[in-house]
Scaffold this active site. Structure first.
Site, PDB file in Angstrom:
ATOM      1  N   ASP A 192     -16.381 -41.910   5.863  1.00 18.12           N
ATOM      2  CA  ASP A 192     -15.310 -41.006   5.436  1.00 18.12           C
ATOM      3  C   ASP A 192     -14.426 -41.728   4.416  1.00 18.12           C
ATOM      4  O   ASP A 192     -13.864 -42.788   4.727  1.00 18.12           O
ATOM      5  CB  ASP A 192     -14.447 -40.588   6.634  1.00 18.12           C
ATOM      6  CG  ASP A 192     -15.183 -39.683   7.628  1.00 18.12           C
ATOM      7  OD1 ASP A 192     -16.396 -39.893   7.831  1.00 18.12           O
ATOM      8  OD2 ASP A 192     -14.544 -38.788   8.208  1.00 18.12           O
ATOM      9  N   LYS A 244     -13.563 -32.843   3.504  1.00 16.76           N
ATOM     10  CA  LYS A 244     -12.648 -32.959   4.639  1.00 16.76           C
ATOM     11  C   LYS A 244     -11.222 -32.778   4.143  1.00 16.76           C
ATOM     12  O   LYS A 244     -10.882 -33.225   3.043  1.00 16.76           O
ATOM     13  CB  LYS A 244     -12.877 -34.340   5.265  1.00 16.76           C
ATOM     14  CG  LYS A 244     -11.942 -34.747   6.395  1.00 16.76           C
ATOM     15  CD  LYS A 244     -12.377 -36.131   6.909  1.00 16.76           C
ATOM     16  CE  LYS A 244     -11.327 -36.749   7.829  1.00 16.76           C
ATOM     17  NZ  LYS A 244     -11.721 -38.108   8.281  1.00 16.76           N
ATOM     18  N   LYS A 279     -14.940 -30.311   7.243  1.00 19.65           N
ATOM     19  CA  LYS A 279     -14.250 -30.995   8.339  1.00 19.65           C
ATOM     20  C   LYS A 279     -12.730 -30.914   8.166  1.00 19.65           C
ATOM     21  O   LYS A 279     -12.183 -31.566   7.288  1.00 19.65           O
ATOM     22  CB  LYS A 279     -14.684 -32.465   8.410  1.00 19.65           C
ATOM     23  CG  LYS A 279     -13.966 -33.272   9.505  1.00 19.65           C
ATOM     24  CD  LYS A 279     -14.442 -34.714   9.530  1.00 19.65           C
ATOM     25  CE  LYS A 279     -13.600 -35.571  10.475  1.00 19.65           C
ATOM     26  NZ  LYS A 279     -14.035 -36.999  10.514  1.00 19.65           N
TER      27      LYS A 279
END
Length: 300
Positions: free
Chosen positions: A146, A209, A245
């Site tokens: 991430d 995300k 996400k």
């Protein structure tokens, strides 16, 4: 300088394929309608079980230690013994230096190991450091990474640097999933969120995300709606399915149900699995378990 202008035009060409002229008020109205009409009908035990299975169980604290991360991971191991009828969480998400601890402790291969990388949470470091950190996290056992976009570069219109960084980090990840965090609270408008979403996907993101959770506002339903619309349009344009996400500020089961409802309405059933939908949180694990079991549970 001529090279940079030429490169920038490449990204403008990509953006021109999509509608990025968005009205924040229009999006607020669409999200309000989904929350009012769809969240109540999605408030079921089966949906909550799916949401639990989509959790990236996260510990990103200054006081994380090998011992605390080991205990955190052991809880995931114990879950299968105590709640064998349920699917476990999707992943454990930690700082890159803790990926090896999770790898050495985790007993199930069904739960992924995610590491934040690339100068998380600000992304303010050298690209060489971002690449090295990512490579070391993967060597330690992470199979998902991430990262945060270079928000300052994006806002100043330097799409080339922002996109090149994502591409280089994705090259380092190889077949491992790359989740790209937009830090939507810093992007100022729905139009910017749409542009950042498209550029991130174009540059190789496997997931986009919302937030790091380290800056406010974090995830919002409005940002989620815009990102899901971008994912849908990108899929229609390219045939590539990119995951979504939300993370940061997911405090209640209703929050999770709101994001589920947005994904369902915008992207459809194909995205309602933990290959394409994740929620970044830890506090929701016990809350979802409690709702599913009908009694207060403090397992995690």
């Amino acid at each position: 300088m001529e090279y940079k202008e030429e490169e920038k035009s490449k990204y403008e060409v990509v953006l021109n394929k999509y509608n990025t002229d968005l009205s924040d008020k229009d999006i607020q109205a669409k999200v309000a309608a989904i929350i009012e009409k769809k969240v109540p009908e999605n408030d079921t035990v089966e949906v909550k079980k799916l949401l639990f299975h989509c959790l990236d169980l996260t510990t990103l604290s200054t006081n994380d230690s090998e011992e605390s991360v080991m205990k955190f991971t052991e809880k995931v191991n114990q879950f299968d013994e105590e709640f064998g009828e349920m699917d476990n969480v999707a992943a454990i998400c930690v700082y890159p230096n803790m990926a090896e601890v999770v790898h050495d402790t985790l007993e199930t291969d069904k739960v992924q190991i995610a590491a934040v990388s690339g100068g998380f949470p600000s992304s303010q470091t050298f690209i060489e450091v971002k690449i090295a950190e990512t490579a070391m996290a993967i060597m330690g056992g992470a199979n998902e990474i991430d990262i945060v976009i270079s928000v300052g570069k994006f806002l100043s219109g330097d799409y080339e640097t922002m996109c090149d960084e994502i591409q280089e980090i994705k090259d380092t990840c190889k077949d491992n999933k790359l989740k790209v965090i937009l830090e939507t609270g810093a992007l100022e408008s729905a139009s910017n969120i749409k542009k950042a979403s498209i550029l991130s996907m174009y540059s190789g993101a496997d997931f986009i995300k919302t937030s790091t959770g380290k800056q406010q506002p974090a995830a919002t339903p409005e940002a989620a709606y815009v990102m899901c619309e971008a994912i849908k349009e990108y899929y229609e344009e390219t045939g590539n399915k990119v995951g979504f996400k939300p993370a940061g500020g997911l405090n209640t089961v209703k929050d999770a149900l709101i994001y589920y409802s947005i994904v369902k309405e915008v992207l459809g059933h194909e995205w309602l699995n933990n290959k394409l939908f994740r929620l970044g949180t830890s506090r929701l694990a016990n809350l979802l378990l409690s709702d599913i079991k009908g009694k207060e549970i403090k397992f995690f």
